[in-house]
Motif scaffolding. Structure first.
Motif, PDB file in Angstrom:
ATOM      1  N   ALA A 197       6.937  35.391  -0.815  1.00 57.00           N
ATOM      2  CA  ALA A 197       6.100  35.250   0.380  1.00 57.00           C
ATOM      3  C   ALA A 197       6.295  36.414   1.331  1.00 57.00           C
ATOM      4  N   ILE A 198       7.529  36.968   1.388  1.00 53.30           N
ATOM      5  CA  ILE A 198       7.775  38.135   2.236  1.00 53.30           C
ATOM      6  C   ILE A 198       7.111  39.365   1.623  1.00 53.30           C
ATOM      7  N   ALA A 199       7.223  39.455   0.279  1.00 55.57           N
ATOM      8  CA  ALA A 199       6.658  40.624  -0.399  1.00 55.57           C
ATOM      9  C   ALA A 199       5.143  40.664  -0.306  1.00 55.57           C
ATOM     10  N   ASP A 200       4.508  39.493  -0.286  1.00 57.75           N
ATOM     11  CA  ASP A 200       3.043  39.459  -0.187  1.00 57.75           C
ATOM     12  C   ASP A 200       2.652  38.393   0.832  1.00 57.75           C
ATOM     13  N   ALA A 201       2.589  38.801   2.084  1.00 60.66           N
ATOM     14  CA  ALA A 201       2.296  37.860   3.164  1.00 60.66           C
ATOM     15  C   ALA A 201       0.828  37.501   3.243  1.00 60.66           C
ATOM     16  N   ASN A 202      -0.001  38.097   2.417  1.00 61.35           N
ATOM     17  CA  ASN A 202      -1.438  37.849   2.481  1.00 61.35           C
ATOM     18  C   ASN A 202      -1.947  36.972   1.339  1.00 61.35           C
ATOM     19  N   SER A 203      -1.036  36.424   0.535  1.00 62.04           N
ATOM     20  CA  SER A 203      -1.447  35.547  -0.568  1.00 62.04           C
ATOM     21  C   SER A 203      -1.310  34.087  -0.139  1.00 62.04           C
ATOM     22  N   ALA A 204      -2.446  33.431   0.032  1.00 60.19           N
ATOM     23  CA  ALA A 204      -2.405  32.008   0.417  1.00 60.19           C
ATOM     24  C   ALA A 204      -1.740  31.175  -0.671  1.00 60.19           C
ATOM     25  N   GLU A 205      -1.943  31.563  -1.936  1.00 62.05           N
ATOM     26  CA  GLU A 205      -1.351  30.796  -3.038  1.00 62.05           C
ATOM     27  C   GLU A 205       0.170  30.845  -2.977  1.00 62.05           C
ATOM     28  N   ILE A 206       0.714  32.056  -2.736  1.00 63.73           N
ATOM     29  CA  ILE A 206       2.170  32.188  -2.673  1.00 63.73           C
ATOM     30  C   ILE A 206       2.723  31.443  -1.464  1.00 63.73           C
TER      31      ILE A 206
END
Length: 809
Positions: A65-74
């Motif tokens: 979630a930190i690595a990809d803060a723009n993925s709603a799925e994550i």
């Protein structure tokens, strides 16, 4: 990135194939090679979740979630992982981040709402469920979850509507089925609650909440074996399930399994040592197993922690059952004084003091007079009958306690018995008014088809009333009627099994009469036949309420119930003399014949000498037997017995030993005080079953019947065996049943017409062996007429059809 893509696809294929160990190895290789790749860490988190390593999954999902803060799925999966490790507040934050990224996803709103529910933040949960439903109004699962939220908020009507909406879309949502079942249980709609709960268990047999609720439903319906099975399954799944354990304890109490109830209650009391209801239940369990001093301690402890009137009543009951009547009276008197000082209504406590705990005096009849007189004092008190007065709030006690009151039928033994029965019936109606029970309209429309009859009695066992009921259910035409046997919780024996065999449906009831009233009202009966409502307080309570469009009585107790909700009382036409209608609060219906469908007793195959030897009866002196309960041997009967014994100087009077020694002692004291010269020639014998009774009837010379009361089946046993039964008919049905039998067979040698004639008839039959033999032979040769008579029951069925069908046409 092509290397990453190949490794990722390979790891994903392993994950989707369920090869989790291999997927885990692939993910580790991938995250080492590409530590900043959010997709790799996300997949590694998914693998850990599938493996049950929730803490590892949450840590990996957090890094993704930190690595990809723009993925709603994550963000969503991170929230789910946080929920799994109990970090609900952090999960809420992750769900919110996912919603900001994808505000049109109904699943996100539903999941965050579920989390708010776990945090017991129900208003926030409701708001998010509503957002989810705005986006996806056709998703049944969201409606089901929303229903659970509304139920927790106390909006039962809204919860029921949402549940039904969900089930209309999909009928296999287990949580919705369980919730609608629970809602109906809460509303007392036990029968309708059972269907969705059963459906939920068909879909998911081990569902704990469904098992608990269904066990509760079966318990309320009196289906104790099924309830016990469900609740034991729940406790096998989760031994700490307190609701299931509490219901199981109640069930064990209701069926008299005190030891099992104690085992169920001990863990609950360890966790809640000051719960007044648990203390009351433990006290009752200890009482059942005979640990009375411990029961007294628990009831006293319940009073100390706010157990209220129920605890006071149970303590008084326990003290009285231990024989400490003085302390029982004192407990109730203190309660009365406390209520008076607080300006509260003390009528219930006074009633309990009068009905429950009066010591058995030398003159039992005098005690009955005193009880009835005090009841009449309360009943005739104009203040107590004001329309606005109800026993509510602190004055209302658990109706189960009221079932401990003595039966009211004994009032019929007194000179003004019918008037007293009507007054006591009115008193009972005042006593039980205002309870939350369904009321069935007298004008309820019959749906056509067979007429549905419910037969109610607490005496469906080996006694005269139980045998009368066997004849009733056997005689009813099943092509025209459907018979439901409704049985309060009592012991079972061969007669019970015979009744059940003849019935279309058997409904055992729990001890709680409020539950029972709801069960009966839910059966949708056309007629409720209370065979003997006056015989015990339990059925008197039920009969005080309107639970069927037509309610009738008759067959068991040949006297009025005094209850306005009993519409008709049915008797054989010869039981009551002219003008007998005035003795009944119900409309009196006279039926032709005997109104008894009896079976002739089998010959014993033993000689009189063998039977006399068995019962230790002397062959050189006459033996008289009075086989009726001691409480119907009124003081007016005593001088007749004494005169017979005085004139037959060596005779012996045999009486049946009662279950309670106090009655034995009281009757003996009364007779000894007034007739000391012959009291030494009385002997009590124990009769264990009907076979014992039949052999005793054949062993004695003459059977004497109390002029005040005729048993339902005594005449049929005596006359079927050719045994002379001396009877003195009066004007009321309760004293004319045996006379009706003699009229049927046209033998009148044993019928007396006044007190002196009663004594002369008994002496002649006992002392003149030849005369007795002739009379016995005449009875035996004609008694076949008495058995298998169904003309009364044909008229009974015609009466019901005539009365019901036009009313509901």
């Amino acid at each position: 990135m092509s290397d990453f893509g190949n490794i990722f696809r390979s790891a994903m294929d392993l994950y989707e194939a369920g090869q989790l160990a291999e997927a885990e190895q692939a993910c580790r290789k991938m995250t080492r090679a590409f530590p900043q790749a959010a997709e790799a860490m996300h997949l590694a988190g998914l693998v850990a979740m599938r493996q049950g390593n929730q803490a590892v999954a949450a840590e990996r999902m957090g890094r993704a979630a930190i690595a990809d803060a723009n993925s709603a799925e994550i963000q969503h999966d991170h929230a789910q992982a946080l929920k799994a490790v109990g970090k609900l507040r952090d999960a809420i934050g992750a769900f919110k981040r996912a919603i900001r990224l994808c505000p049109d996803a109904p699943a996100l709103y539903c999941n965050i709402a579920n989390t708010y529910r776990q945090l017991d933040e129900l208003d926030a949960a409701r708001e998010n469920y509503q957002h989810a439903l705005e986006l996806a109004p056709d998703v049944a699962e969201i409606h089901a979850n929303y229903a659970a939220c509304l139920y927790a908020l106390g909006d039962v009507a809204g919860a029921e509507t949402s549940c039904l909406t969900a089930l209309k879309m999909r009928d296999d949502i287990v949580n919705a089925l369980v919730l609608i079942g629970q809602i109906r249980l809460d509303q007392g709609r036990t029968v309708s609650a059972s269907e969705p709960l059963r459906r939920a268990l068909d879909l998911e047999p081990g569902h704990q909440r469904a098992l608990t609720a269904y066990g509760d439903a079966l318990f309320r319906l009196g289906q104790f074996a099924g309830a016990q099975h469900c609740l034991r399954q729940v406790l096998a799944l989760d031994p700490t399930d307190a609701p299931a354990r509490r219901t199981l304890a109640l069930l064990n109490l209701r069926v008299g399994q005190g030891t099992e109830a104690i085992g169920a209650l001990e863990p609950l009391l360890q966790a809640n040592p000051e719960d007044p209801q648990l203390l009351l239940m433990m006290g009752e369990a200890l009482s059942i197993v005979g640990r009375h001093s411990e029961a007294v301690e628990r009831f006293g402890a319940a009073i100390g922690v706010g157990g209220g009137d129920d605890a006071v009543f149970r303590l008084a009951v326990e003290l009285a059952e231990e024989g400490d009547t003085a302390s029982a009276q004192s407990v109730l008197q203190n309660g009365i004084d406390r209520k008076i000082a607080a300006g509260e209504n003390a009528a219930l406590f006074r009633t309990a003091r009068r009905l429950l705990f009066a010591p058995v005096p030398t003159n039992i009849a005098a005690q009955n007079d005193e009880v009835v007189r005090e009841l009449l004092d309360d009943t005739m008190d104009e203040d107590s009958l004001e329309p606005g007065l109800e026993y509510v709030g602190a004055d209302r006690i658990d109706p189960t306690i009221l079932t401990r009151f003595p039966p009211v039928w004994r009032a019929a033994l007194r000179p003004e018995g019918d008037k007293q029965l009507r007054a006591v019936g009115h008193y009972w109606e005042q006593l039980v008014s205002g309870y939350d029970v369904p009321e069935v309209s007298k004008d309820k429309v019959h749906n056509g088809g067979k007429i549905r009859i419910g037969v109610v009695s607490a005496n469906m066992c080996e006694n005269g009333i139980g045998r009368w009921i066997v004849g009733l259910v056997d005689a009813i035409d099943r092509d025209r009627f459907d018979v439901t046997v409704i049985r309060p919780p009592t012991g079972e024996d061969d007669i019970t099994a015979r009744i059940d065999e003849h019935a279309d449906l058997v409904v055992p009831l729990p001890l709680d009469p409020l539950h029972s009233a709801r069960v009966i009202a839910g059966l949708d009966l056309d007629v409720l036949h209370y065979v003997d409502p006056q015989a015990d307080a339990y059925t008197m309570l039920l009969a005080s309420w309107r639970l069927a469009p037509m309610q009738i009585s008759g067959g068991g107790i040949a006297a009025t119930s005094g209850l306005s909700n009993i519409d008709y009382h049915l008797i054989a036409e010869d039981w009551e003399t002219a003008g007998g209608e005035k003795r009944f609060s119900e409309k009196l219906i006279r039926l032709p014949g005997l109104f008894v469908n009896a079976t002739r007793p089998d010959d014993l195959g033993l000689t009189t000498t063998d039977l006399q030897r068995h019962w230790r009866l002397a062959q050189d002196r006459n033996t008289y037997l009075c086989p009726q309960p001691l409480d119907v041997l009124t003081a007016e009967f005593d001088p007749l017995i004494a005169e017979i014994l005085r004139l037959d100087e060596t005779a012996e009077l045999i009486l049946i030993a009662p279950e309670r020694d106090s009655w034995d002692a009281a009757w003996g004291r009364r007779f000894a005080v007034n007739y000391a010269d012959v009291a030494g020639r009385m002997r009590f014998v124990s009769v264990r079953n009907r076979s014992d009774m039949l052999s005793l009837l054949c062993a004695v010379d003459v059977v004497l019947e109390s002029p005040a009361w005729n048993d339902a089946m005594l005449a049929f046993d005596c006359l079927g065996l050719g045994v002379p039964l001396v009877t003195l008919p009066g004007s009321a049905a309760r004293s004319r049943r045996s006379h009706t039998c003699y009229r049927q067979i046209s033998v009148f040698d044993c019928v007396a017409y006044h007190s002196a004639d009663y004594v002369d008839t008994a002496l002649t039959l006992a002392t003149d062996k030849r005369r007795r033999s002739v009379v016995s032979q005449a009875i035996r040769s004609r008694s076949h007429i008495l058995f298998g008579q169904k003309s009364s029951f044909d008229a009974y069925m015609q009466f019901l059809e005539k009365t019901i069908q036009p009313a509901y046409a």
